[in-house]
Design a protein around this motif. Structure first.
Motif, PDB file in Angstrom:
ATOM      1  N   ASP A  83       0.701  -1.256   0.059  1.00 53.24           N
ATOM      2  CA  ASP A  83      -0.098   0.134   0.024  1.00 53.24           C
ATOM      3  C   ASP A  83       0.922   1.142   0.032  1.00 53.24           C
ATOM      4  N   ALA A  84       1.854   1.271   0.765  1.00 54.73           N
ATOM      5  CA  ALA A  84       2.882   2.526   0.898  1.00 54.73           C
ATOM      6  C   ALA A  84       3.438   2.585  -0.252  1.00 54.73           C
ATOM      7  N   LEU A  85       4.051   1.635  -1.002  1.00 51.89           N
ATOM      8  CA  LEU A  85       4.846   1.572  -2.083  1.00 51.89           C
ATOM      9  C   LEU A  85       4.106   2.106  -3.359  1.00 51.89           C
ATOM     10  N   GLU A  86       2.555   1.599  -3.559  1.00 53.11           N
ATOM     11  CA  GLU A  86       2.018   1.844  -4.482  1.00 53.11           C
ATOM     12  C   GLU A  86       1.830   3.405  -4.386  1.00 53.11           C
ATOM     13  N   LYS A  87       1.536   3.976  -3.178  1.00 52.67           N
ATOM     14  CA  LYS A  87       1.215   5.346  -2.838  1.00 52.67           C
ATOM     15  C   LYS A  87       2.483   6.252  -3.581  1.00 52.67           C
ATOM     16  N   GLU A  88       3.824   5.847  -3.425  1.00 49.91           N
ATOM     17  CA  GLU A  88       4.626   6.285  -4.178  1.00 49.91           C
ATOM     18  C   GLU A  88       5.141   6.014  -5.473  1.00 49.91           C
TER      19      GLU A  88
END
Ligand code: AMP
Ligand code: GLY
Length: 444
Positions: A83-88
């Motif tokens: 989730d955090a990587l996709e936000k980036e």
């Protein structure tokens, strides 16, 4: 330009992933808490950090400009790394925290299967009150499996007739899970005990389509003859026709259907599953039943299948991330594999940490086998030190299981020091026993 890929995890599964990605031309940026020499050598750069430190891993991905992420272990999936990587803006060949609940909550997984009428279900009951467990057990006379709802690294399950020898012991273990919040929650799941031979079926998923891999059989018990405590897995084999000696084509196809239906269900509920998906099945008299799902490759099973993969793994990972897996299944060589894990002496009970293992990599290669480094630390050239976990995976690949097993054993002779290996894995006697057992269970 080479694709910059973030690879999370420092075990033999991740070493196998690293090698397959590198063969596809990936430029690897790896994150791990140990110093895995195999992954290190294949990587452009390594971050030594906890794999669940989401902030640190995400910042590293940003600074290095990675485009695609592959994740080995389950803990960072549960912690929301994807989730955090996709936000980036990093594309991920791995599931979000919501999709990974398939593994991280057995309660979610069982409820999803029931809600969507997915085949392969077994009966189960979830409790948070020990009085209810007592009431239930007093009226239930068949065998059960007792497990925490959350993650325990495959070590939190107890089965009646095995580790649990009476109803009292079932209640006592359930009480322990509830009191100590084993697996992170004060909830316990009791399942009907399924009887049969276990097999692993993994598939690539892009959120909609699945592309199945060869079936594998893992060996969870620490000691020969499938005795001793449950472990993360001591070794595994696969057969040249991608079935197993006791597994029929029709049953394999039923397993694939269960996985496809599960991927469909997650998509329908708004939490599509991307990445490798892993079904642990019990082949019972009534066909394959789901024991658990994993939201990632199996370890050791990844070593079996990735040693056979003929397609480009980097391309498959890109397709999983982008939702663009092709219509055809990924191609795997029609060869057998036998993987044996070299583990510290005492593994499963109390591992001897810091033992030296010498590794003659050229020797292993000369036998036509593959070596994957697991949770070890490099001491110097050709020498590694054990940790509490598994040390090295050795994979023999050949035209049938018997030849692959011999190749694996020949390769093991190029390792030195104090370690333990389950030599029985993949041996003809052991396989014959499993086939006979399955025939008895199938009945006339
Ligand atoms: P798990 O962590 O769920 O994979 O469970 C570890 C092991 O316990 C499995 O590999 C099975 O051998 C066994 N097991 C788990 N659930 C059941 C069940 N419902 N019936 C029989 N055996 C089970
Ligand atoms: N081999 C079992 C697992 O990866 O969980």
């Amino acid at each position: 330009m080479a694709t910059k890929v973030l690879l999370v995890g420092g075990g033999a599964r991740e070493h196998a992933m690293a090698r397959a990605l590198a063969e596809g031309g990936a430029e690897l940026y790896s994150v791990m808490k140990n110093r895995n020499p195999g992954i290190r050598r294949l990587s452009k750069d390594v971050l030594a950090a906890s794999e669940t430190d989401i902030e640190k891993v995400t910042m590293y991905a940003r600074l290095r400009g990675v485009e695609l992420a592959c994740v080995g272990p389950e803990a960072p999936l549960e912690a929301g790394l994807v989730d955090a990587l996709e936000k980036e803006g990093v594309r991920c060949a791995a599931p979000t925290g919501a999709a990974a609940r398939l593994e991280t909550s057995k309660e979610f997984m069982r409820a999803l299967m029931a809600r969507r009428g997915i085949p392969g279900r077994i009966e189960h009951w979830v409790f948070s009150d020990i009085a209810e467990v007592k009431r239930f057990i007093s009226g239930y006379d068949k065998g059960v499996a007792v497990k925490p709802v959350g993650l325990t690294g495959g070590k939190g399950v107890k089965i009646s007739g095995d580790q649990l020898l009476s109803k009292d012991e079932v209640v006592r273990y359930a009480a322990e899970v509830l009191e100590k919040k084993v697996g992170g929650q004060s909830r316990v799941i009791i399942e009907e005990r399924a009887e049969g031979e276990e097999f692993t079926l993994q598939a690539f998923s892009d959120g909609k389509r699945v592309s199945p891999m060869p079936a594998v059989q893992d060996h969870k018990r620490a000691w020969e003859g499938d005795s001793g405590p449950n472990t993360g897995g001591m070794g595994s084999y696969s057969q040249q026709d991608h079935l197993l000696p006791f597994l029929r084509r029709q049953e394999y196809e039923e397993g694939v259907q269960v996985i496809q239906r599960t991927v469909d269900a997650l998509a329908a509920e708004g939490t599509p599953f991307k990445g490798p998906i892993y079904g642990q099945f019990m082949l019972t008299r009534e066909g394959p039943k789901v024991i658990e799902f994993n939201a990632r490759f199996g370890d050791p099973e990844a070593m079996n299948v990735l040693s056979l993969l003929e397609g480009d793994f980097l391309e498959i990972c890109n397709d999983m991330a982008d939702g663009s897996l092709g219509g055809e299944s990924a191609a795997f060589g029609r060869l057998a594999t036998v993987c044996k894990y070299v583990v510290p002496v005492g593994y499963g009970v109390s591992s001897r940490v810091g033992s030296e293992i010498t590794v003659d990599e050229k020797g292993v290669e000369s036998e036509g086998a593959r070596l994957y480094f697991a949770a070890v630390n490099e001491k110097g050239p050709g020498t590694v030190l054990t940790t509490t976990s598994r040390a090295l995976g050795v994979v023999g690949v050949a035209q049938d299981i018997e030849a692959a097993e011999r190749r694996c054993e020949a390769a093991l002779s190029h390792l030195g020091g104090d370690f333990f290996v389950r030599h029985d894995i993949g041996r003809p006697e052991a396989i014959k026993k499993k086939m006979e057992r399955m025939e008895r269970i199938r009945g006339p």
